[in-house]
Design an enzyme around this catalytic site. Structure first.
Site, short mmCIF file in Angstrom:
data_model
loop_
_atom_site.label_atom_id
_atom_site.label_comp_id
_atom_site.label_asym_id
_atom_site.label_seq_id
_atom_site.Cartn_x
_atom_site.Cartn_y
_atom_site.Cartn_z
CE1 TYR A 1 -3.21 -2.70 6.02
CE2 TYR A 1 -3.57 0.05 4.87
CZ TYR A 1 -3.74 -1.87 4.88
OH TYR A 1 -2.94 -1.85 3.39
CB THR B 1 -1.66 0.02 1.25
OG1 THR B 1 -1.02 1.27 1.61
CG2 THR B 1 -0.52 -0.04 2.71
CG ASP B 2 -1.22 4.77 -1.10
OD1 ASP B 2 -2.02 4.11 -0.47
OD2 ASP B 2 -1.81 5.86 -1.14
CD GLU B 3 -3.59 2.96 4.69
OE1 GLU B 3 -3.79 3.71 5.11
OE2 GLU B 3 -4.72 3.12 3.89
P1 NAD Z 1 -9.44 -7.47 2.39
O1 NAD Z 1 -9.75 -7.10 3.99
O2 NAD Z 1 -10.72 -7.17 1.33
O3 NAD Z 1 -9.32 -8.78 1.89
C1 NAD Z 1 -8.43 -9.20 2.77
C2 NAD Z 1 -8.93 -11.12 2.53
O4 NAD Z 1 -7.53 -11.87 3.27
C3 NAD Z 1 -10.38 -11.50 3.02
O5 NAD Z 1 -9.85 -12.48 1.55
C4 NAD Z 1 -9.41 -12.31 3.77
O6 NAD Z 1 -10.49 -13.60 4.39
C5 NAD Z 1 -7.66 -13.12 4.24
N1 NAD Z 1 -6.46 -13.16 4.73
C6 NAD Z 1 -6.74 -12.41 5.86
N2 NAD Z 1 -5.98 -12.71 6.78
C7 NAD Z 1 -5.42 -14.46 6.07
C8 NAD Z 1 -4.92 -15.40 6.80
N3 NAD Z 1 -4.29 -15.06 7.64
N4 NAD Z 1 -3.88 -16.77 5.70
C9 NAD Z 1 -5.25 -16.58 4.97
N5 NAD Z 1 -6.22 -15.24 4.36
C10 NAD Z 1 -6.27 -14.08 5.20
O7 NAD Z 1 -8.86 -6.31 1.83
P2 NAD Z 1 -7.92 -5.81 0.12
O8 NAD Z 1 -8.35 -4.43 0.12
O9 NAD Z 1 -8.62 -7.18 -0.83
O10 NAD Z 1 -6.36 -5.66 0.16
C11 NAD Z 1 -5.64 -7.15 -0.32
C12 NAD Z 1 -4.40 -6.76 -0.55
O11 NAD Z 1 -3.87 -5.08 -1.11
C13 NAD Z 1 -4.37 -6.43 1.23
O12 NAD Z 1 -2.80 -6.47 1.00
C14 NAD Z 1 -3.84 -4.68 0.52
O13 NAD Z 1 -2.61 -3.96 2.00
C15 NAD Z 1 -3.75 -4.31 -0.22
N6 NAD Z 1 -4.05 -3.09 -0.19
C16 NAD Z 1 -5.36 -2.80 -0.41
C17 NAD Z 1 -5.55 -1.17 -0.92
C18 NAD Z 1 -7.11 -0.74 -0.52
O14 NAD Z 1 -7.60 0.05 -0.47
N7 NAD Z 1 -7.96 -2.26 -0.12
C19 NAD Z 1 -4.31 -0.41 -0.89
C20 NAD Z 1 -3.23 -1.30 -1.67
C21 NAD Z 1 -3.25 -1.98 -0.85
P1 TYD Z 2 -10.72 4.25 4.25
O1 TYD Z 2 -11.59 4.29 3.60
O2 TYD Z 2 -10.88 3.30 5.42
O3 TYD Z 2 -9.37 4.14 3.87
P2 TYD Z 2 -7.27 4.12 4.16
O4 TYD Z 2 -8.15 4.70 5.61
O5 TYD Z 2 -7.11 3.22 3.88
O6 TYD Z 2 -6.89 5.45 3.47
O7 TYD Z 2 -11.23 5.82 4.70
C1 TYD Z 2 -11.21 6.38 3.32
C2 TYD Z 2 -10.64 7.90 3.91
O8 TYD Z 2 -12.07 8.09 4.26
C3 TYD Z 2 -9.61 7.66 5.09
O9 TYD Z 2 -9.20 9.57 4.83
C4 TYD Z 2 -10.83 8.11 6.40
C5 TYD Z 2 -12.20 8.25 6.03
N1 TYD Z 2 -13.59 8.00 6.15
C6 TYD Z 2 -14.26 9.07 6.76
O10 TYD Z 2 -13.77 9.70 6.84
N2 TYD Z 2 -15.49 7.99 6.73
C7 TYD Z 2 -16.09 7.01 7.21
O11 TYD Z 2 -16.75 6.45 7.41
C8 TYD Z 2 -14.48 5.95 6.85
C9 TYD Z 2 -14.79 4.33 7.15
C10 TYD Z 2 -13.28 6.67 6.60
#
Ligand code: NAD
Ligand code: TYD
Length: 358
Positions: free
Chosen positions: A164, A138-140
């Site tokens: 996280y 992630t970018d975070e």
């Molecule tokens: P998500 O929370 O929707 O899905 C995570 C999945 O991992 C779930 O299906 C869960 O059951 C599985 N999981 C959790 N713990 C596990 C374990 N111990 N063993 C096996 N499976 C397990 O997450 P997402 O949003 O799909 O993100 C996927 C990846 O992308 C993550 O690594 C996250 O850090 C990264 N990412 C997410 C975003 C975003 O905006 N959502 C952006 C950049 C990177």
């Molecule tokens: P989120 O979707 O949780 O992603 P991330 O924290 O990984 O960026 O949140 C996106 C942005 O929206 C973040 O600045 C937090 C804000 N946010 C709210 O203002 N209200 C909410 O209920 C949630 C879940 C997030």
């Protein structure tokens, strides 16, 4: 599934991005997919209903911390790549309870690396050369930007601020170390905020859509001026496929949409679209539901990705703008009520009560 077939192993493929990735992969590639997922609250096999009849797809429920299971799975399926999505992914949950984040994101990635190293060491010739471990991050990990700061590049110093992002940063460092120390052919992608179909409605965009159509308060943290760089999930999946195919071992690639939007503007754009699409919803205009709530502790102010490297070296570019992507996303949530009913059950309601007193 036959041994030695062309196969990739995906971890966390029942989550939001992982399931989009598997569907995208099966539509564009010929290799088999084995999906290892623990099915936490965020994992949902319903995301992959359309893949379940594809003989190239196999689902296994299991934990990435279970090293015996991973070892066995690698020997049985002999994947040419591991694409590692499995993680705890929600910042607010990491604030309430960081333990699972350390366990899965740090220890789980470590287990996977160890077993991948052992498996890779046993490969020979072309199989060994072709193997890749792609770590999805992630970018975070880069921390928070000021309003005038340049976007994050691959050489920006790591500065994670939430449990996280700290756990993801730790996993990125382990992945890097396995390349430098053991030569394991790893690739790391750091992507900005994703949105699109199958996103669990604890994250901002699906939460706003569901609250707006249900006439419930739309919680905006702090002053709503925090900025995220939004990328439609299919664009992320394509980027991962490009990195897997053409990325250079040991390299990291930043992925982003060059779509910086303030949270309040995201919320208002969803509300305006719904005013047009759903004029008979309980509260109109939908923006009347916007409710400013206490800010997230340590809330990062701004993320922005410089994706020049992946664009210039691998020729990837996002297809969707924020306007086209958000429209597709809203329509998907409006058309998939059964999916929404399936995920907004007991555990979800419990989380909403804990986080928002709703
Ligand atoms: P998500 O929370 O929707 O899905 C995570 C999945 O991992 C779930 O299906 C869960 O059951 C599985 N999981 C959790 N713990 C596990 C374990 N111990 N063993 C096996 N499976 C397990 O997450 P997402 O949003 O799909 O993100 C996927 C990846 O992308 C993550 O690594 C996250 O850090 C990264 N990412 C997410 C975003 C975003 O905006 N959502 C952006 C950049 C990177
Ligand atoms: P989120 O979707 O949780 O992603 P991330 O924290 O990984 O960026 O949140 C996106 C942005 O929206 C973040 O600045 C937090 C804000 N946010 C709210 O203002 N209200 C909410 O209920 C949630 C879940 C997030």
């Amino acid at each position: 599934m036959e041994k030695r077939a062309d196969t990739i192993l995906v971890t966390g493929g029942a989550g939001f991005i992982g399931s989009n990735f598997i569907l995208h992969w099966l539509a564009n590639e010929s290799a088999n997919v084995v999906n290892l997922d623990k099915l936490t609250y965020a994992g949902n096999p319903a995301n992959l209903l359309s893949a379940s009849s594809d003989r190239r797809y196999k689902f296994l429920q299991g934990d990435i911390c279970d090293r015996d299971l991973i070892a066995e799975l690698l020997i049985t399926h002999r994947p040419r790549a591991i694409v590692h999505f499995a993680a705890e992914s929600h910042v607010d949950r990491s604030i309430h309870g960081p333990d699972d984040f350390i366990r899965t994101n740090v220890n789980g990635t470590f287990s996977l690396l160890e077993e991948a190293r052992e498996y890779w060491a046993g490969l020979t010739g072309a199989e060994k050369d072709a193997f890749r471990f792609l770590h999805v991050s992630t970018d975070e990990v880069y921390g928070s930007l000021g309003p005038e700061d340049a976007a994050f590049t691959e050489s920006t110093r790591y500065s994670p601020n939430s449990p996280y992002s700290a756990s993801k940063a730790a996993s990125d460092h382990l992945v890097r170390a396995y390349f430098h120390t053991y030569g394991l052919p790893v690739l790391t992608t750091n992507c900005s905020n994703n949105y699109g179909p199958f996103q669990f409605p604890e994250k901002l965009i699906p939460l706003v859509i569901l609250h707006a159509i249900g006439g419930k308060p739309i919680p905006v943290y702090g002053d709503g001026q925090n900025v995220r760089d939004w990328l439609f999930v299919t664009d992320h999946c394509e980027a991962i496929r490009s990195v897997l195919t053409r990325g250079k071992g040991g390299e990291t690639y930043n992925i982003g949409g060059r779509n910086e939007v303030k949270n309040l503007d995201v919320v208002n754009s969803i509300c305006s679209a719904l005013d047009e699409l759903r004029p008979n919803d309980p509260v109109m205009p939908h923006a009347k539901l916007i409710t400013f709530v206490t800010d997230r502790p340590g809330h990062d102010r701004r993320y922005a990705m410089n994706a020049t490297k992946i664009e210039s070296e691998l020729g990837w570019k996002p297809r969707e703008t924020f306007e086209t992507g958000i429209r597709k996303t809203i329509l998907w949530y409006l058309e998939n009520d059964a999916w929404i009913q399936g995920v907004t059950t007991g555990a979800y309601r419990q989380w909403m009560a804990t986080q928002y007193s709703l």
